[in-house]
Scaffold this motif. Structure first.
Motif, PDB file in Angstrom:
ATOM      1  N   PHE A 155       0.822  -1.211   0.000  1.00 18.91           N
ATOM      2  CA  PHE A 155       0.000   0.000   0.000  1.00 18.91           C
ATOM      3  C   PHE A 155       0.853   1.258   0.000  1.00 18.91           C
ATOM      4  CE2 PHE A 155       0.871  -0.979   4.434  1.00 18.91           C
ATOM      5  CZ  PHE A 155       1.210   0.251   4.969  1.00 18.91           C
ATOM      6  N   GLU A 156       0.208   2.365  -0.351  1.00 20.23           N
ATOM      7  CA  GLU A 156       0.823   3.681  -0.182  1.00 20.23           C
ATOM      8  C   GLU A 156      -0.242   4.602   0.393  1.00 20.23           C
ATOM      9  OE1 GLU A 156       1.827   5.255  -4.057  1.00 20.23           O
ATOM     10  OE2 GLU A 156      -0.273   5.320  -4.663  1.00 20.23           O
ATOM     11  N   ILE A 157       0.197   5.574   1.196  1.00 18.51           N
ATOM     12  CA  ILE A 157      -0.744   6.553   1.744  1.00 18.51           C
ATOM     13  C   ILE A 157      -0.370   7.908   1.139  1.00 18.51           C
ATOM     14  CG2 ILE A 157      -1.637   7.630   3.838  1.00 18.51           C
ATOM     15  CD1 ILE A 157      -0.580   5.132   5.371  1.00 18.51           C
ATOM     16  N   VAL A 158      -1.258   8.416   0.300  1.00 16.78           N
ATOM     17  CA  VAL A 158      -0.975   9.690  -0.373  1.00 16.78           C
ATOM     18  C   VAL A 158      -1.733  10.782   0.365  1.00 16.78           C
ATOM     19  CG1 VAL A 158      -1.152  10.957  -2.545  1.00 16.78           C
ATOM     20  CG2 VAL A 158      -0.770   8.476  -2.565  1.00 16.78           C
ATOM     21  N   ILE A 159      -1.018  11.648   1.062  1.00 18.74           N
ATOM     22  CA  ILE A 159      -1.695  12.724   1.793  1.00 18.74           C
ATOM     23  C   ILE A 159      -1.418  14.054   1.096  1.00 18.74           C
ATOM     24  CG2 ILE A 159      -2.010  13.881   4.015  1.00 18.74           C
ATOM     25  CD1 ILE A 159      -1.389  11.365   5.415  1.00 18.74           C
ATOM     26  N   VAL A 160      -2.498  14.795   0.858  1.00 17.14           N
ATOM     27  CA  VAL A 160      -2.359  16.058   0.143  1.00 17.14           C
ATOM     28  C   VAL A 160      -2.508  17.200   1.134  1.00 17.14           C
ATOM     29  CG1 VAL A 160      -3.215  17.445  -1.767  1.00 17.14           C
ATOM     30  CG2 VAL A 160      -3.446  14.943  -1.835  1.00 17.14           C
ATOM     31  N   ASN A 161      -1.458  17.961   1.330  1.00 12.49           N
ATOM     32  CA  ASN A 161      -1.531  19.116   2.216  1.00 12.49           C
ATOM     33  C   ASN A 161      -2.034  20.306   1.421  1.00 12.49           C
ATOM     34  OD1 ASN A 161      -1.166  20.906   4.365  1.00 12.49           O
ATOM     35  ND2 ASN A 161       0.886  21.427   3.625  1.00 12.49           N
ATOM     36  N   ASP A 162      -3.306  20.659   1.690  1.00 19.92           N
ATOM     37  CA  ASP A 162      -3.986  21.667   0.881  1.00 19.92           C
ATOM     38  C   ASP A 162      -3.710  23.079   1.410  1.00 19.92           C
ATOM     39  OD1 ASP A 162      -5.667  22.882  -0.897  1.00 19.92           O
ATOM     40  OD2 ASP A 162      -7.513  22.291   0.110  1.00 19.92           O
ATOM     41  N   GLY A 163      -2.452  23.453   1.457  1.00 17.06           N
ATOM     42  CA  GLY A 163      -2.083  24.808   1.890  1.00 17.06           C
ATOM     43  C   GLY A 163      -2.393  25.098   3.349  1.00 17.06           C
ATOM     44  N   SER A 164      -2.208  24.119   4.222  1.00 18.42           N
ATOM     45  CA  SER A 164      -2.498  24.342   5.649  1.00 18.42           C
ATOM     46  C   SER A 164      -1.636  25.464   6.211  1.00 18.42           C
ATOM     47  CB  SER A 164      -2.196  23.071   6.456  1.00 18.42           C
ATOM     48  OG  SER A 164      -2.922  21.995   5.960  1.00 18.42           O
ATOM     49  N   GLN A 165      -2.241  26.271   7.107  1.00 15.47           N
ATOM     50  CA  GLN A 165      -1.460  27.347   7.733  1.00 15.47           C
ATOM     51  C   GLN A 165      -0.883  26.919   9.076  1.00 15.47           C
ATOM     52  OE1 GLN A 165      -4.973  28.908   7.168  1.00 15.47           O
ATOM     53  NE2 GLN A 165      -4.497  29.372   5.048  1.00 15.47           N
ATOM     54  N   ASP A 166      -1.310  25.765   9.577  1.00  9.66           N
ATOM     55  CA  ASP A 166      -0.759  25.297  10.854  1.00  9.66           C
ATOM     56  C   ASP A 166       0.435  24.365  10.566  1.00  9.66           C
ATOM     57  OD1 ASP A 166      -1.904  23.072   9.831  1.00  9.66           O
ATOM     58  OD2 ASP A 166      -3.349  22.752  11.443  1.00  9.66           O
ATOM     59  N   ASN A 167       0.771  23.535  11.512  1.00  6.55           N
ATOM     60  CA  ASN A 167       1.954  22.689  11.314  1.00  6.55           C
ATOM     61  C   ASN A 167       1.636  21.324  10.710  1.00  6.55           C
ATOM     62  OD1 ASN A 167       3.979  24.455  12.125  1.00  6.55           O
ATOM     63  ND2 ASN A 167       3.472  24.084  14.289  1.00  6.55           N
ATOM     64  N   SER A 168       0.566  21.238   9.947  1.00  8.90           N
ATOM     65  CA  SER A 168       0.187  19.943   9.357  1.00  8.90           C
ATOM     66  C   SER A 168       1.340  19.355   8.551  1.00  8.90           C
ATOM     67  CB  SER A 168      -1.007  20.106   8.425  1.00  8.90           C
ATOM     68  OG  SER A 168      -2.146  20.478   9.147  1.00  8.90           O
ATOM     69  N   TRP A 203      -8.424  15.295  -6.126  1.00  7.14           N
ATOM     70  CA  TRP A 203      -8.104  15.148  -7.545  1.00  7.14           C
ATOM     71  C   TRP A 203      -6.597  14.959  -7.734  1.00  7.14           C
ATOM     72  CZ3 TRP A 203     -12.230  15.677 -11.063  1.00  7.14           C
ATOM     73  CH2 TRP A 203     -11.875  15.541 -12.401  1.00  7.14           C
ATOM     74  N   ALA A 204      -5.842  15.834  -7.061  1.00 10.76           N
ATOM     75  CA  ALA A 204      -4.379  15.755  -7.162  1.00 10.76           C
ATOM     76  C   ALA A 204      -3.896  14.392  -6.678  1.00 10.76           C
ATOM     77  CB  ALA A 204      -3.748  16.859  -6.325  1.00 10.76           C
ATOM     78  N   GLY A 205      -4.475  13.949  -5.568  1.00  8.24           N
ATOM     79  CA  GLY A 205      -4.100  12.630  -5.048  1.00  8.24           C
ATOM     80  C   GLY A 205      -4.354  11.564  -6.104  1.00  8.24           C
ATOM     81  N   PHE A 206      -5.531  11.633  -6.737  1.00 11.92           N
ATOM     82  CA  PHE A 206      -5.895  10.645  -7.758  1.00 11.92           C
ATOM     83  C   PHE A 206      -4.922  10.666  -8.931  1.00 11.92           C
ATOM     84  CE2 PHE A 206     -10.714  10.549  -6.643  1.00 11.92           C
ATOM     85  CZ  PHE A 206     -10.402   9.816  -5.515  1.00 11.92           C
ATOM     86  N   GLU A 207      -4.457  11.875  -9.282  1.00 14.13           N
ATOM     87  CA  GLU A 207      -3.533  11.958 -10.413  1.00 14.13           C
ATOM     88  C   GLU A 207      -2.185  11.337 -10.088  1.00 14.13           C
ATOM     89  OE1 GLU A 207      -5.041  15.692 -13.100  1.00 14.13           O
ATOM     90  OE2 GLU A 207      -3.585  16.136 -11.552  1.00 14.13           O
ATOM     91  N   HIS A 208      -1.908  11.153  -8.795  1.00 14.06           N
ATOM     92  CA  HIS A 208      -0.589  10.632  -8.415  1.00 14.06           C
ATOM     93  C   HIS A 208      -0.587   9.198  -7.911  1.00 14.06           C
ATOM     94  CE1 HIS A 208       0.357  14.903  -8.694  1.00 14.06           C
ATOM     95  NE2 HIS A 208       1.607  14.519  -8.851  1.00 14.06           N
ATOM     96  N   VAL A 209      -1.757   8.600  -7.732  1.00  7.55           N
ATOM     97  CA  VAL A 209      -1.769   7.257  -7.132  1.00  7.55           C
ATOM     98  C   VAL A 209      -1.166   6.217  -8.080  1.00  7.55           C
ATOM     99  CG1 VAL A 209      -3.704   7.576  -5.556  1.00  7.55           C
ATOM    100  CG2 VAL A 209      -4.148   6.870  -7.914  1.00  7.55           C
ATOM    101  N   ARG A 210      -0.615   5.178  -7.451  1.00  4.33           N
ATOM    102  CA  ARG A 210      -0.020   4.096  -8.249  1.00  4.33           C
ATOM    103  C   ARG A 210      -0.732   2.771  -8.013  1.00  4.33           C
ATOM    104  NH1 ARG A 210       5.921   5.413  -5.772  1.00  4.33           N
ATOM    105  NH2 ARG A 210       6.595   7.031  -7.229  1.00  4.33           N
ATOM    106  N   GLY A 211      -1.710   2.766  -7.126  1.00  3.41           N
ATOM    107  CA  GLY A 211      -2.326   1.500  -6.724  1.00  3.41           C
ATOM    108  C   GLY A 211      -3.395   1.000  -7.683  1.00  3.41           C
ATOM    109  N   ASP A 212      -3.798  -0.242  -7.470  1.00  5.22           N
ATOM    110  CA  ASP A 212      -4.870  -0.854  -8.258  1.00  5.22           C
ATOM    111  C   ASP A 212      -6.233  -0.502  -7.700  1.00  5.22           C
ATOM    112  OD1 ASP A 212      -3.595  -2.166 -10.236  1.00  5.22           O
ATOM    113  OD2 ASP A 212      -3.158  -3.935  -8.996  1.00  5.22           O
ATOM    114  N   VAL A 213      -6.283  -0.436  -6.376  1.00  5.23           N
ATOM    115  CA  VAL A 213      -7.517  -0.050  -5.707  1.00  5.23           C
ATOM    116  C   VAL A 213      -7.213   1.226  -4.948  1.00  5.23           C
ATOM    117  CG1 VAL A 213      -9.167  -0.683  -3.922  1.00  5.23           C
ATOM    118  CG2 VAL A 213      -8.297  -2.420  -5.488  1.00  5.23           C
ATOM    119  N   ILE A 214      -8.092   2.212  -5.110  1.00  2.48           N
ATOM    120  CA  ILE A 214      -7.843   3.510  -4.482  1.00  2.48           C
ATOM    121  C   ILE A 214      -8.943   3.775  -3.465  1.00  2.48           C
ATOM    122  CG2 ILE A 214      -7.764   6.001  -4.922  1.00  2.48           C
ATOM    123  CD1 ILE A 214      -6.757   3.755  -7.706  1.00  2.48           C
TER     124      ILE A 214
END
Ligand code: UDP
Ligand code: MG
Length: 319
Positions: free
Chosen positions: A43-56, A87-98
């Motif tokens: 598996f891979e975990i793709v996390i998209v940081n959507d411009g967070s202003q805190d320390n995410s 959407w961005a996450g989807f464009e970068h995934v490599r897995g068979d099941v998302i």
């Protein structure tokens, strides 16, 4: 880590958009890793940081450093919204099941294997609905009930719970989604359009673990409006139908008035009735213009072809 040999082509990709989720990230990542290791799949975990202003981002990078083979972090250079992050996450995934889910732990990661079971049974899109009492404010409950009914009628999209983002898709569905040029389209609804075998299952639903929801009533109204006009021409057609009916009645009125003028004489009174009728007609016309505007606006956005998001950095493969 042995199970992580085939990084270029894992069996599973988890996509999580995160905006100012600092207090939730440790809990999210530790629970996700535990659940995923237990599935005995790569598996891979793709996390998209959507411009967070805190320390995410810092928090996410700690996890990335700890498990460079598990995590890939997409860092946006600003806030582009939940759907663009997905959407961005989807464009970068490599897995068979998302699998898509939210970062606030409203959908517990422990429910994830249930989705996988259904995918293994041959469904190419598995949605979920929140079981039991909703843990959100009362008005949201009502709003989504009404919305579901209306949407089912107008758009043919029959899903019982739009708001539940814990969903699993086969890769073919994700590929179809990212080929779409539509800018405001709702991802769960798009997936529904492309799926050949859809099912949904009940999920436990928890209150937000920490922090505030990022969305209010205005946002919900906008999305629901987007759905209606983005997936159907029925609103326009209903309007035309209404126009025809109204003009039918107006014609009858004109004939009546004409006859009255010939046989009884001109009528001088009734000015206010006329006003009332006029106001009504004008307001109907304004609604019509607004409705056409929705469709034109949609075309305008598509023509602009602006990027959905700007990626500042992609942390992957230990780099
Ligand atoms: N989110 C995002 N960008 C935004 C707003 C929200 O990526 O501009 C993420 C957020 O971090 C969360 C998910 O989208 O993972 C859903 O947001 P939220 O929980 O605030 O929405 P709700 O569950 O109340 O509908
Ligand atoms: Mg939430």
């Amino acid at each position: 880590m042995d199970s992580q040999k085939n990084l270029d082509h894992p069996e599973l990709s988890i996509v999580v958009p995160a905006y100012n989720e600092e207090p939730n990230i440790d809990e999210l990542c530790s629970r996700l890793v535990a659940v995923l290791e237990n599935t005995h799949r790569t598996f891979e975990i793709v996390i998209v940081n959507d411009g967070s202003q805190d320390n995410s981002l810092q928090k996410l990078l700690e996890w990335y450093k700890k498990y460079p083979k598990y995590f890939r972090i997409l860092d946006f250079n600003g806030n582009f919204g939940h759907h663009n992050a997905l959407w961005a996450g989807f464009e970068h995934v490599r897995g068979d099941v998302i699998i898509s889910m939210d970062a606030d732990l409203q959908n517990p990661p422990e429910e994830l294997p249930k989705l996988l079971e259904k995918v293994d049974e041959g469904y190419d899109y598995v949605g979920s609905y929140r079981l039991g009492k909703r843990q959100d404010a009362k008005w949201r409950d009502w709003a989504s009930k009404i919305d579901n009914k209306l949407r089912g009628k107008i758009t043919d999209i029959r899903m019982s719970d739009q708001g539940c983002m814990l969903r699993a898709y086969r890769r073919s569905i994700i590929e179809a989604i990212i080929r779409c040029g539509d800018y405001t389209a709702f991802i769960p609804a798009l997936a529904y359009k492309f799926a050949s075998k859809y099912t949904e299952i009940g999920m436990r639903h928890a209150p937000r673990f920490q922090g505030e929801t990022k969305y209010g009533l205005y946002y919900l109204l906008r999305t629901h409006f987007d759905l209606m006009t983005g997936f159907s021409l029925v609103p326009l057609q209903l309007f035309t139908l209404f126009g025809f009916t109204l003009s039918g009645f107006s014609l009858l009125l004109v004939i009546y008035m004409f006859g009255r003028r010939i046989f009884i004489g001109p009528e001088a009174e009734g000015v206010f009735t006329l006003f009332a009728l006029m106001f009504f007609m004008v307001s109907v016309a304004i609604v019509g213009i607004g409705l056409i505007g929705e469709y034109v606006g949609r075309m305008y956005q598509i023509l602009q072809k602006r990027p959905r998001y700007i990626l500042k950095h992609l942390y992957e493969d230990g780099k």
